[in-house]
Design a protein around this motif. Structure first.
Motif, PDB file in Angstrom:
ATOM      1  N   GLU A 177      -2.037   7.181   9.345  1.00 57.88           N
ATOM      2  CA  GLU A 177      -1.211   6.513   8.342  1.00 57.88           C
ATOM      3  C   GLU A 177       0.269   6.626   8.688  1.00 57.88           C
ATOM      4  O   GLU A 177       1.038   5.690   8.471  1.00 57.88           O
ATOM      5  CB  GLU A 177      -1.483   7.097   6.960  1.00 57.88           C
ATOM      6  CG  GLU A 177      -2.762   6.597   6.310  1.00 57.88           C
ATOM      7  CD  GLU A 177      -2.853   7.025   4.856  1.00 57.88           C
ATOM      8  OE1 GLU A 177      -2.240   8.052   4.493  1.00 57.88           O
ATOM      9  OE2 GLU A 177      -3.529   6.325   4.083  1.00 57.88           O
ATOM     10  N   LYS A 178       0.669   7.769   9.226  1.00 57.98           N
ATOM     11  CA  LYS A 178       2.068   7.951   9.613  1.00 57.98           C
ATOM     12  C   LYS A 178       2.451   6.991  10.742  1.00 57.98           C
ATOM     13  O   LYS A 178       3.556   6.436  10.755  1.00 57.98           O
ATOM     14  CB  LYS A 178       2.317   9.395  10.042  1.00 57.98           C
ATOM     15  CG  LYS A 178       2.194  10.406   8.909  1.00 57.98           C
ATOM     16  CD  LYS A 178       2.395  11.826   9.422  1.00 57.98           C
ATOM     17  CE  LYS A 178       2.226  12.833   8.301  1.00 57.98           C
ATOM     18  NZ  LYS A 178       2.349  14.239   8.781  1.00 57.98           N
ATOM     19  N   PHE A 219       2.807   3.558   9.243  1.00 60.23           N
ATOM     20  CA  PHE A 219       4.039   3.466   8.460  1.00 60.23           C
ATOM     21  C   PHE A 219       5.254   3.348   9.381  1.00 60.23           C
ATOM     22  O   PHE A 219       6.195   2.608   9.087  1.00 60.23           O
ATOM     23  CB  PHE A 219       4.177   4.694   7.557  1.00 60.23           C
ATOM     24  CG  PHE A 219       5.395   4.662   6.682  1.00 60.23           C
ATOM     25  CD1 PHE A 219       5.464   3.786   5.610  1.00 60.23           C
ATOM     26  CD2 PHE A 219       6.471   5.501   6.931  1.00 60.23           C
ATOM     27  CE1 PHE A 219       6.590   3.740   4.803  1.00 60.23           C
ATOM     28  CE2 PHE A 219       7.598   5.467   6.125  1.00 60.23           C
ATOM     29  CZ  PHE A 219       7.655   4.587   5.061  1.00 60.23           C
ATOM     30  N   TYR A 273       0.832  -1.200   0.000  1.00 57.72           N
ATOM     31  CA  TYR A 273       0.000   0.000   0.000  1.00 57.72           C
ATOM     32  C   TYR A 273       0.870   1.256   0.000  1.00 57.72           C
ATOM     33  O   TYR A 273       0.653   2.183  -0.793  1.00 57.72           O
ATOM     34  CB  TYR A 273      -0.928   0.008   1.217  1.00 57.72           C
ATOM     35  CG  TYR A 273      -1.625   1.338   1.419  1.00 57.72           C
ATOM     36  CD1 TYR A 273      -2.718   1.685   0.625  1.00 57.72           C
ATOM     37  CD2 TYR A 273      -1.173   2.240   2.373  1.00 57.72           C
ATOM     38  CE1 TYR A 273      -3.347   2.911   0.791  1.00 57.72           C
ATOM     39  CE2 TYR A 273      -1.801   3.469   2.543  1.00 57.72           C
ATOM     40  CZ  TYR A 273      -2.891   3.797   1.745  1.00 57.72           C
ATOM     41  OH  TYR A 273      -3.508   5.010   1.904  1.00 57.72           O
ATOM     42  N   PHE A 274       1.880   1.290   0.870  1.00 57.24           N
ATOM     43  CA  PHE A 274       2.722   2.486   0.963  1.00 57.24           C
ATOM     44  C   PHE A 274       3.597   2.644  -0.273  1.00 57.24           C
ATOM     45  O   PHE A 274       3.799   3.766  -0.760  1.00 57.24           O
ATOM     46  CB  PHE A 274       3.583   2.416   2.224  1.00 57.24           C
ATOM     47  CG  PHE A 274       2.811   2.596   3.496  1.00 57.24           C
ATOM     48  CD1 PHE A 274       2.357   3.853   3.878  1.00 57.24           C
ATOM     49  CD2 PHE A 274       2.522   1.520   4.306  1.00 57.24           C
ATOM     50  CE1 PHE A 274       1.633   4.025   5.044  1.00 57.24           C
ATOM     51  CE2 PHE A 274       1.804   1.675   5.475  1.00 57.24           C
ATOM     52  CZ  PHE A 274       1.359   2.932   5.845  1.00 57.24           C
ATOM     53  N   ARG A 333      12.327   5.111  -0.280  1.00 58.14           N
ATOM     54  CA  ARG A 333      11.329   4.265  -0.955  1.00 58.14           C
ATOM     55  C   ARG A 333      12.009   3.295  -1.921  1.00 58.14           C
ATOM     56  O   ARG A 333      11.623   2.126  -2.010  1.00 58.14           O
ATOM     57  CB  ARG A 333      10.321   5.149  -1.705  1.00 58.14           C
ATOM     58  CG  ARG A 333       9.252   4.362  -2.462  1.00 58.14           C
ATOM     59  CD  ARG A 333       8.228   5.290  -3.095  1.00 58.14           C
ATOM     60  NE  ARG A 333       7.250   4.547  -3.888  1.00 58.14           N
ATOM     61  CZ  ARG A 333       7.418   4.268  -5.175  1.00 58.14           C
ATOM     62  NH1 ARG A 333       8.514   4.691  -5.817  1.00 58.14           N
ATOM     63  NH2 ARG A 333       6.504   3.580  -5.832  1.00 58.14           N
ATOM     64  N   LYS A 341       2.327   6.028  -1.882  1.00 54.99           N
ATOM     65  CA  LYS A 341       3.014   7.116  -1.196  1.00 54.99           C
ATOM     66  C   LYS A 341       4.444   7.261  -1.715  1.00 54.99           C
ATOM     67  O   LYS A 341       5.050   6.319  -2.206  1.00 54.99           O
ATOM     68  CB  LYS A 341       3.052   6.860   0.322  1.00 54.99           C
ATOM     69  CG  LYS A 341       1.693   6.574   0.949  1.00 54.99           C
ATOM     70  CD  LYS A 341       0.760   7.772   0.885  1.00 54.99           C
ATOM     71  CE  LYS A 341      -0.587   7.436   1.521  1.00 54.99           C
ATOM     72  NZ  LYS A 341      -1.523   8.591   1.456  1.00 54.99           N
ATOM     73  N   LEU A 356       4.021  11.169   1.754  1.00 54.64           N
ATOM     74  CA  LEU A 356       3.621  10.614   3.040  1.00 54.64           C
ATOM     75  C   LEU A 356       3.442  11.705   4.084  1.00 54.64           C
ATOM     76  O   LEU A 356       2.613  11.588   4.985  1.00 54.64           O
ATOM     77  CB  LEU A 356       4.674   9.599   3.505  1.00 54.64           C
ATOM     78  CG  LEU A 356       4.368   8.863   4.806  1.00 54.64           C
ATOM     79  CD1 LEU A 356       3.144   7.958   4.649  1.00 54.64           C
ATOM     80  CD2 LEU A 356       5.572   8.036   5.254  1.00 54.64           C
ATOM     81  N   SER A 409      -0.057  12.808   4.489  1.00 57.00           N
ATOM     82  CA  SER A 409      -1.035  11.807   4.902  1.00 57.00           C
ATOM     83  C   SER A 409      -1.531  12.096   6.315  1.00 57.00           C
ATOM     84  O   SER A 409      -1.003  12.963   7.023  1.00 57.00           O
ATOM     85  CB  SER A 409      -0.420  10.406   4.838  1.00 57.00           C
ATOM     86  OG  SER A 409       0.056  10.119   3.541  1.00 57.00           O
ATOM     87  N   SER A 441       2.197  -4.484  -5.164  1.00 56.04           N
ATOM     88  CA  SER A 441       2.277  -3.034  -5.342  1.00 56.04           C
ATOM     89  C   SER A 441       2.322  -2.662  -6.823  1.00 56.04           C
ATOM     90  O   SER A 441       1.774  -1.629  -7.231  1.00 56.04           O
ATOM     91  CB  SER A 441       3.507  -2.476  -4.624  1.00 56.04           C
ATOM     92  OG  SER A 441       4.706  -2.957  -5.209  1.00 56.04           O
TER      93      SER A 441
END
Length: 551
Positions: A305-306, A309, A89-90, A99, A94, A298, A301, A172
């Motif tokens: 969510e943070k 994560f 999802y991330f 990443r 995001k 992110l 967000s 993803s």
């Protein structure tokens, strides 16, 4: 001039036919060897004397082993799926620092051998691991407080977190390209995000979920190195029981029954997956939007969510990154009576041992030979399937690559050792190729199907020799896939310790087998040095092949 052209054409034609003939003979030889070794390992299971003398004695233990194997494989896959979906999802929605580093983790399950991962977990969570040492030192404890590793739970955690990047990347990639119109319509009608995910998004992601979970299940089902080290008193897998029955107890009848059972289970799972994969291929075309979604930062967000994560990163660091860091630390550490000191002594001593240098040489030679033979076999079958069944509707032909994937390394090694009195280097290459060529086939076939039929038909019409289209059109077109298959099969061969261990080759060690023996003799620091070198070797070869393939 005309004479020279005609002579060159005849020379090229002869060379092409010779190359095609050699490749076909090699492929047929590998298939015949695989069938002979597999059938030989199963012959004892059908003897009447076994059913009378052995099955009643070992029935409870046998059933317990089957359920233990299925349970640990299922829970390992479930853990990899849950954590992989979380990461997918991330990654797909995001943008955040590191990443690309997180995405690059997907290469680790493909190229880092299982023995290296096992060493990492022992170095981190073992009784004498870094975490237990720190806790015992801080709180003056006499016994190690972290004791989950050598159990059913430890086996699941190790295999689940080792494979979650495969699920994360596969899902993803599809998640970022889903058609959002159905989900947006549901939101307009008042559906919440949770209901949209479970009723629409999850159904759209099912093909990708199946594609990523089946390899994780098969890997966990055939677990040998990790299961042999971590299963402990809770039980053991069928693969470990197979090795013990064949090598320790010399009970080939029990070993054959175990091999037959695990092969039937694995083949059933793979066959069901092939049917689901064929049906879901058309579904993918309808649910994919064709272009990636625009990623959101992110930092923009929600707070919830943070927090999620942050938890995801913390767990990833503890159970995925930290074990590799601990291998690095222990490879430069020498344990004293009261404390550990940083030193290069281990590295110096390892590189001065002839047995270690010979194991590196054996690993490189066997890896190159196996990867070449795997790529040849994979190309021959992929080309045959592309020409004979361009629409991919022949189910019998699609089953052939599933057969090696449903046979374990120990089973094939057992069959090989029963066929011949003593194993040798050639048998090792044949055994590793017989199990690994489907990986090369999948890489190559995926590129072959992308070649338009019009190009192939035109090449055949305009060529005097049918093989011209293969050598002048197909091979240049799929050269990146060939390079990828070479490096992938090299990593698989280099990380395999089960087949060399089962064949019991005289005075022959690969780097993986050398590392396994060091770990088994409680020389953990030296094993970490060898495991680190093995992991680096596999990663460098694998990543260089993928980089060249992208170019």
């Amino acid at each position: 001039m005309m004479f020279n052209k005609e002579w060159r054409y005849k020379r090229d034609s002869i060379l092409q036919k010779a190359a095609a003939g050699i490749c076909t003979v090699l492929f047929v030889s590998v298939i015949l060897f695989f069938l002979a070794a597999s059938l030989k390992s199963l012959t004892f299971a059908f003897e009447d004397t076994y059913l009378k003398e052995r099955i009643s004695i070992n029935r409870k233990l046998f059933i317990k082993t089957v359920f233990f194997t299925l349970g640990q494989a299922s829970f390992s896959t479930l853990l990899a799926l849950l954590f992989g979906l979380f990461g997918a999802y991330f990654v797909s929605h995001k943008t955040f620092p590191f990443r690309r580093v997180l995405i690059s983790f997907s290469a680790i399950p493909l190229c880092v051998p299982a023995i290296v991962v096992a060493l990492g977990y022992i170095s981190t969570f073992g009784f004498a691991g870094i975490i237990n040492r720190c806790l015992m030192g801080l709180f003056s404890l006499k016994e190690a407080p972290v004791r989950f590793l050598y159990s059913f739970l430890g086996l699941i955690i190790c295999q689940g977190f080792y494979n979650f990047p495969l699920v994360m990347m596969t899902v993803s990639r599809e998640w970022s390209r889903l058609d959002k119109r159905q989900a947006d319509s549901a939101r307009l009608l008042g559906a919440g995000e949770r209901k949209v995910f479970f009723t629409i998004t999850l159904n759209q992601l099912l093909p990708a979920i199946f594609s990523s979970c089946i390899p994780v299940f098969i890997y966990s089902f055939f677990s040998f190195m990790i299961a042999g080290l971590f299963a402990g008193m809770d039980g053991t897998t069928m693969e470990v029981s197979l090795y013990q029955a064949a090598k320790s107890q010399l009970n080939y009848k029990l070993a054959s029954l175990i091999a037959l059972t695990q092969t039937l289970i694995a083949f059933t799972v793979l066959f069901i997956y092939s049917l689901i994969e064929g049906r879901s291929r058309n579904q993918k075309e309808t649910v994919l939007a064709g272009k990636d979604l625009k990623l959101k930062k992110l930092s923009e967000s929600s707070f919830k969510e943070k927090i999620y994560f942050g938890i995801f990163l913390l767990i990833t660091f503890i159970f995925f990154i930290l074990p590799f860091i601990c291998i690095l630390i222990l490879s430069f550490t020498k344990n004293g009576r009261s404390s550990s000191v940083f030193t290069l002594t281990l590295w110096k001593s390892i590189f001065t041992k002839k047995s270690f240098l010979q194991s590196v040489k054996n690993t490189c030679i066997s890896g190159v030979c196996t990867s070449l033979l795997c790529t040849v076999c994979g190309f021959v079958f992929a080309l045959f399937l592309r020409v004979k069944d361009p629409s991919a509707k022949n189910h019998f032909l699609k089953i052939i690559p599933l057969l090696p994937m449903s046979v374990s390394s120990v089973m094939l090694g057992l069959g090989t050792s029963l066929l011949v009195k003593r194993g040798n280097f050639l048998l090792l290459i044949l055994a590793q190729t017989a199990l690994s060529w489907p990986f090369a086939y999948r890489q190559i076939y995926a590129s072959l199907v992308k070649i338009p039929d019009t190009i192939l038909y035109s090449a055949r019409l305009l060529s005097r020799n049918k093989l011209d289209s293969v050598f002048k059109i197909i091979l240049p077109y799929i050269k990146s896939s060939i390079l990828n298959s070479l490096t992938l099969c090299f990593a698989i061969s280099a990380g395999d310790a089960a087949i060399p261990l089962t064949l019991s080759l005289k005075d022959f060690d690969t780097l993986a087998l050398y590392t396994y023996r060091l770990a088994g003799s409680y020389r953990l620091n030296e094993a970490c040095v060898c495991g680190l070198l093995l992991g680096l070797l596999c990663m460098i070869v694998f990543l260089s092949g993928n980089k060249g393939g992208r170019k």
